[in-house]
Motif scaffolding. Structure first.
Motif, PDB file in Angstrom:
ATOM      1  N   LEU A 153     -17.225 -10.194 -27.308  1.00  0.00           N
ATOM      2  CA  LEU A 153     -17.959 -11.454 -27.227  1.00  0.00           C
ATOM      3  C   LEU A 153     -18.088 -11.950 -25.792  1.00  0.00           C
ATOM      4  O   LEU A 153     -19.121 -12.527 -25.413  1.00  0.00           O
ATOM      5  CB  LEU A 153     -17.262 -12.512 -28.091  1.00  0.00           C
ATOM      6  N   GLN A 154     -17.041 -11.726 -24.975  1.00  0.00           N
ATOM      7  CA  GLN A 154     -17.090 -12.216 -23.595  1.00  0.00           C
ATOM      8  C   GLN A 154     -17.740 -11.211 -22.638  1.00  0.00           C
ATOM      9  O   GLN A 154     -18.656 -11.553 -21.897  1.00  0.00           O
ATOM     10  CB  GLN A 154     -15.677 -12.543 -23.118  1.00  0.00           C
ATOM     11  N   LYS A 164     -20.320 -14.597 -23.888  1.00  0.00           N
ATOM     12  CA  LYS A 164     -19.843 -15.862 -24.454  1.00  0.00           C
ATOM     13  C   LYS A 164     -18.661 -16.386 -23.647  1.00  0.00           C
ATOM     14  O   LYS A 164     -17.978 -15.634 -22.939  1.00  0.00           O
ATOM     15  CB  LYS A 164     -19.434 -15.672 -25.917  1.00  0.00           C
ATOM     16  N   ALA A 193     -15.498 -17.381 -27.877  1.00  0.00           N
ATOM     17  CA  ALA A 193     -14.892 -16.150 -28.391  1.00  0.00           C
ATOM     18  C   ALA A 193     -13.661 -16.462 -29.231  1.00  0.00           C
ATOM     19  O   ALA A 193     -13.438 -15.857 -30.291  1.00  0.00           O
ATOM     20  CB  ALA A 193     -14.531 -15.224 -27.238  1.00  0.00           C
ATOM     21  N   SER A 241     -13.299 -15.664 -33.186  1.00  0.00           N
ATOM     22  CA  SER A 241     -12.216 -14.758 -33.580  1.00  0.00           C
ATOM     23  C   SER A 241     -11.307 -15.394 -34.625  1.00  0.00           C
ATOM     24  O   SER A 241     -10.656 -14.689 -35.413  1.00  0.00           O
ATOM     25  CB  SER A 241     -11.386 -14.365 -32.354  1.00  0.00           C
ATOM     26  N   LEU A 262     -23.988 -16.319 -34.137  1.00  0.00           N
ATOM     27  CA  LEU A 262     -22.533 -16.411 -34.233  1.00  0.00           C
ATOM     28  C   LEU A 262     -22.034 -16.701 -35.657  1.00  0.00           C
ATOM     29  O   LEU A 262     -21.002 -16.169 -36.067  1.00  0.00           O
ATOM     30  CB  LEU A 262     -22.002 -17.468 -33.261  1.00  0.00           C
TER      31      LEU A 262
END
Length: 487
Positions: free
Chosen positions: A301-302, A307, A312, A316, A366
């Motif tokens: 995600l990062q 993101k 993130a 998660s 998302l």
């Protein structure tokens, strides 16, 4: 350790009026503190490094030293619990962990931090398996499934909630607050254990297997050091590989030694119990593949999608929500289908839940990613609950100390293997594709490989008997009579 003989005398059934839900909640709270701390420290590492004036890679030793100490001291926890009483040892372990957290929060340099983290690892090593032992000795078999479901939650929530909470605490109050938040939790935990958990008298486990413990400690220390530093640039080039090889060599020596002594540091005869064997060995394979997910998802995600850390962390956290949703469903599912069917189906569903993340792209909304991660957490939570319960379903009461130490050691190694699996796959995929930096396609490969490892545990679960663990689940195989869970 406990007597390895299968004919060891029973210690008798647990008290009939034991409030297993309350005991499970108290024990789970202590385990949540340990799991949360382990995950939150990673987020605080850059801020710690800046204040101490060192490179973040150097402070990676603060994580490695904790994990090494945790793994090395787990095998002796069963003997200590037998010798001094599980309740007393559990309270002392929480106290050590809490004091070490204070020392971590007051550290001003790397050596102080490493020393405090080693002490914290010693406390955690006594806290985790002894907590499980304390719970198992206070519940009847018909209560075991519900009780173990409580222990699954901190193991699932801690790794995914730790990073966002660690980031929030670090930004708002500084990195020291990540450690100091353990103080009120630890004090409350000690008070609740003293107040609500019945005293357990010490027993005479005989002299410890000092040679076996030394060999096992060296094997685990070297192997964990190699795993935790592999590909991270923390140690000089080639040192992690040397540590892994030496750890494997000492591991072979441990197996030889433990087969020759009456009271071994690692009771390998427990593997003759089919339910313990599959839960521990095949369960480790499952946990290794599943353990790659908490590492891969925030990074994807990062690094891959750009993101923020907060975004993130919140996405998660879907895994933890799925885990909590499964808790009330685990018992009726296992009673209806039995351990073998649930473990086979659970492994395949969990493998799909891991592998499907290979389809994620920056174009995915998302909420859709959140939903799929929550479903994956649902499947993995059911699998963890089934594995944790089945492991002890057929273990005699007199051998629970040895079993919790053995299982705890295996469970500690598995997530580390999962991280190594993830990092190695990412780097190898990037190298073979000729990319200078890791990209989204490399994460796709890593999720597929992790899913394949999870699926590889399926044949081992298929070899279980149809009525495996029926005394705990109450399931009746086809053509049989439904059992009332034994007390």
């Amino acid at each position: 350790m406990s007597d390895a003989s299968p004919a060891a005398p029973s210690l008798g059934p647990p008290p009939a009026r034991t409030d297993h839900r309350l005991i499970a909640a108290i024990v789970a709270s202590a385990l949540f503190m340990q799991n949360l701390d382990s995950a939150a420290v990673t987020t605080a590492l850059p801020a710690m490094a800046r204040e101490m004036g060192v490179e973040p890679a150097r402070l990676g030793a603060a994580i490695t030293s904790y994990l090494v100490a945790l793994t090395v001291f787990i095998p002796v926890s069963g003997w200590v619990a037998d010798r001094f009483g599980a309740k007393r040892v559990f309270m002392a372990a929480i106290a050590v962990f809490t004091i070490a957290s204070i020392l971590c929060g007051r550290a001003t340099g790397v050596p102080e931090m490493i020393g405090a983290r080693v002490l914290q690892g010693v406390g955690g090593a006594m806290m985790v398996p002894v907590a499980r032992l304390l719970l198992l000795r206070q519940v009847r078999k018909d209560q075991m499934l519900n009780a173990m479901a409580w222990l699954t939650i901190p193991a699932m929530i801690g790794p995914v909630s730790g990073p966002p909470l660690g980031g929030l605490l670090t930004d708002a109050f500084g990195w020291r607050s990540v450690f100091l938040i353990n103080v009120p939790i630890g004090l409350l935990g000690i008070a609740m254990v003293a107040w609500k958990i019945p005293r357990m008298a010490p027993t005479d486990p005989g002299p410890p297997d000092l040679k076996g413990l030394t060999l096992l400690g060296l094997a685990l220390a070297l192997f964990m050091t190699g795993l935790e530093t592999f590909g991270r640039g923390v140690l000089p080039r080639g040192m992690p590989e040397v540590a892994l090889l030496l750890g494997a060599g000492f591991g072979w020596a441990v197996v030889r030694h433990c087969r020759q002594v009456a009271r071994p540091a690692l009771d390998l005869s427990l593997l003759r119990i089919p339910t313990f064997n599959r839960s521990t060995l095949a369960g480790s394979l499952f946990r290794s593949g599943a353990g790659a997910t908490p590492f891969l998802v925030p990074m994807l995600l990062q690094v891959g999608f750009g993101k923020t850390a907060s975004e993130a962390g919140l996405v998660s956290f879907a895994t933890a929500l799925g885990a909590m949703a499964m808790k009330p469903l685990a018992r009726p599912i296992l009673q209806r289908f039995g351990f073998r069917t649930v473990l086979v189906a659970g492994a395949l569903l969990a493998a799909f839940g891991v592998a499907v993340a290979a389809l994620f792209t920056p174009a995915w909304p998302l909420p859709a990613i959140f939903l799929l991660l929550a479903l994956g957490g649902l499947f993995r939570s059911l699998q963890f609950t089934a594995l944790n319960t089945l492991a002890f379903a057929d273990v005699p009461t007199a051998r629970l100390s040895a079993a919790t130490s053995f299982a705890g050691t295996a469970q500690q190694l598995s997530p580390a293997l999962g991280v190594v699996l993830a990092t190695t796959t990412l780097e190898l995929s990037s190298h073979l594709a000729g990319r200078a930096a890791i990209g989204v396609p490399d994460f796709c490969v890593a999720f597929l490989v992790a899913g394949a490892v999870v699926a590889a545990s399926t044949p081992f679960f298929m070899s279980l008997a149809p009525d495996a663990g029926a005394d705990v689940s109450g399931h009746a195989p086809a053509g049989g009579v439904r059992r009332a869970p034994a007390e």
